[in-house]
Design an enzyme around this catalytic site. Structure first.
Site, PDB file in Angstrom:
ATOM      1  N   ILE A  90      42.750  40.524  44.262  1.00  0.00           N
ATOM      2  CA  ILE A  90      41.711  40.188  43.286  1.00  0.00           C
ATOM      3  C   ILE A  90      42.386  40.381  41.937  1.00  0.00           C
ATOM      4  O   ILE A  90      43.064  41.384  41.706  1.00  0.00           O
ATOM      5  CB  ILE A  90      40.463  41.085  43.449  1.00  0.00           C
ATOM      6  CG1 ILE A  90      39.427  40.811  42.358  1.00  0.00           C
ATOM      7  CG2 ILE A  90      40.793  42.555  43.466  1.00  0.00           C
ATOM      8  CD1 ILE A  90      38.112  41.598  42.561  1.00  0.00           C
ATOM      9  N   SER A  91      42.237  39.413  41.031  1.00  0.00           N
ATOM     10  CA  SER A  91      42.934  39.476  39.744  1.00  0.00           C
ATOM     11  C   SER A  91      42.458  40.661  38.917  1.00  0.00           C
ATOM     12  O   SER A  91      41.350  41.170  39.102  1.00  0.00           O
ATOM     13  CB  SER A  91      42.693  38.192  38.944  1.00  0.00           C
ATOM     14  OG  SER A  91      42.992  37.058  39.709  1.00  0.00           O
ATOM     15  N   GLN A  92      43.322  41.043  37.971  1.00  0.00           N
ATOM     16  CA  GLN A  92      43.013  42.085  36.988  1.00  0.00           C
ATOM     17  C   GLN A  92      41.742  41.670  36.214  1.00  0.00           C
ATOM     18  O   GLN A  92      41.572  40.484  35.911  1.00  0.00           O
ATOM     19  CB  GLN A  92      44.231  42.123  36.072  1.00  0.00           C
ATOM     20  CG  GLN A  92      44.217  43.002  34.893  1.00  0.00           C
ATOM     21  CD  GLN A  92      45.336  42.595  33.929  1.00  0.00           C
ATOM     22  OE1 GLN A  92      45.758  41.436  33.891  1.00  0.00           O
ATOM     23  NE2 GLN A  92      45.801  43.545  33.168  1.00  0.00           N
TER      24      GLN A  92
END
Ligand code: SAH
Length: 215
Positions: free
Chosen positions: A62-64
């Site tokens: 999951i992206s930052q």
């Protein structure tokens, strides 16, 4: 002790987003209210608001938070748009887009993740305007096209022609493009029959698979 998620979210918004220049109030609001901890795997819940991507299984991340906020801001959504989210993962990014647009189609190539996204969105009650599709998003999703906005959360070797074709005029496509582990986040704006392109930042996303990806 159960973390105070609301305070964690507020701290994330202040320290990771506002300080770095995210200013769209609707984006900040969405990031302040959507429970990221409900989308990450149970064993890394305590890390939900850390300033980094997190593992979500199947070798994916999951992206930052900052990257998700930046991509959402770059779409310049007002609330009446149809958006395609390519690389749906655990569904968090789709939930953020769902809070900012009229409807979202989120396409994920790994069936187990598409299932998780669907469950996460259902459990949190945030999926009302989001359709989760399992398939190859490097070819877009023609059934729902054209889109006012397209957001791609995996890195492509080049901009897939199908995504350009499914983008409305006016419309905006946000996509990381470049080598497998080192890319630039591009903003492509279609308007009045013209296409303008710029680089928003440098980034590192997991590779886009599929027909127009890295296979
Ligand atoms: N935005 C997601 C995470 C992005 S990680 C979230 O909020 O969790 C990138 C995701 O893109 C991964 O889940 C990966 O499986 C997916 N992906 C890679 N290639 C794809 C393709 N061609 N079509 C759809 N999804 C793809």
């Amino acid at each position: 002790m159960i973390p105070d998620w609301r305070s964690e979210r507020q701290r994330m918004v202040d320290r990771q987003l506002r300080k770095r220049g995210i200013h769209d109030l609707r984006v900040l609001d969405a990031m302040r209210t959507i429970p990221r901890e409900e989308f990450v795997p149970p064993d890394c819940r305590v890390c939900s608001y850390q300033d980094e991507p997190l593992q979500i299984g199947y070798g994916q991340t999951i992206s930052q938070p900052y990257m998700i906020a930046l991509m959402a801001e770059l779409l310049e959504l007002t609330g009446c748009e149809t958006v395609l989210d390519v690389g749906g993962g655990c569904g968090y990014h789709a939930a953020v887009l769902g809070a900012l647009a009229a409807c979202v189609v989120s396409i994920e190539i790994i069936p187990g993740l598409a299932r998780q996204a669907q469950q996460n969105l259902l459990r949190t009650g945030l999926g009302g305007n989001i359709s989760v599709i399992c398939g190859d998003g490097s070819q877009g999703w023609p059934e729902g096209a054209p889109y006012d906005g397209i957001s791609v959360a995996a890195a492509a070797p080049e901009i897939p022609a199908a995504l350009m074709a499914q983008l409305k005029d006016p419309g905006r496509l946000i996509i990381p493009v470049g080598a497998m582990f080192d890319q630039e986040l591009r903003v492509i704006a279609k308007s009045g029959g013209q296409v303008q392109e710029r680089v928003a930042t440098f980034c590192r996303f997991v590779p886009l698979r599929g027909d127009q990806g890295w296979q």
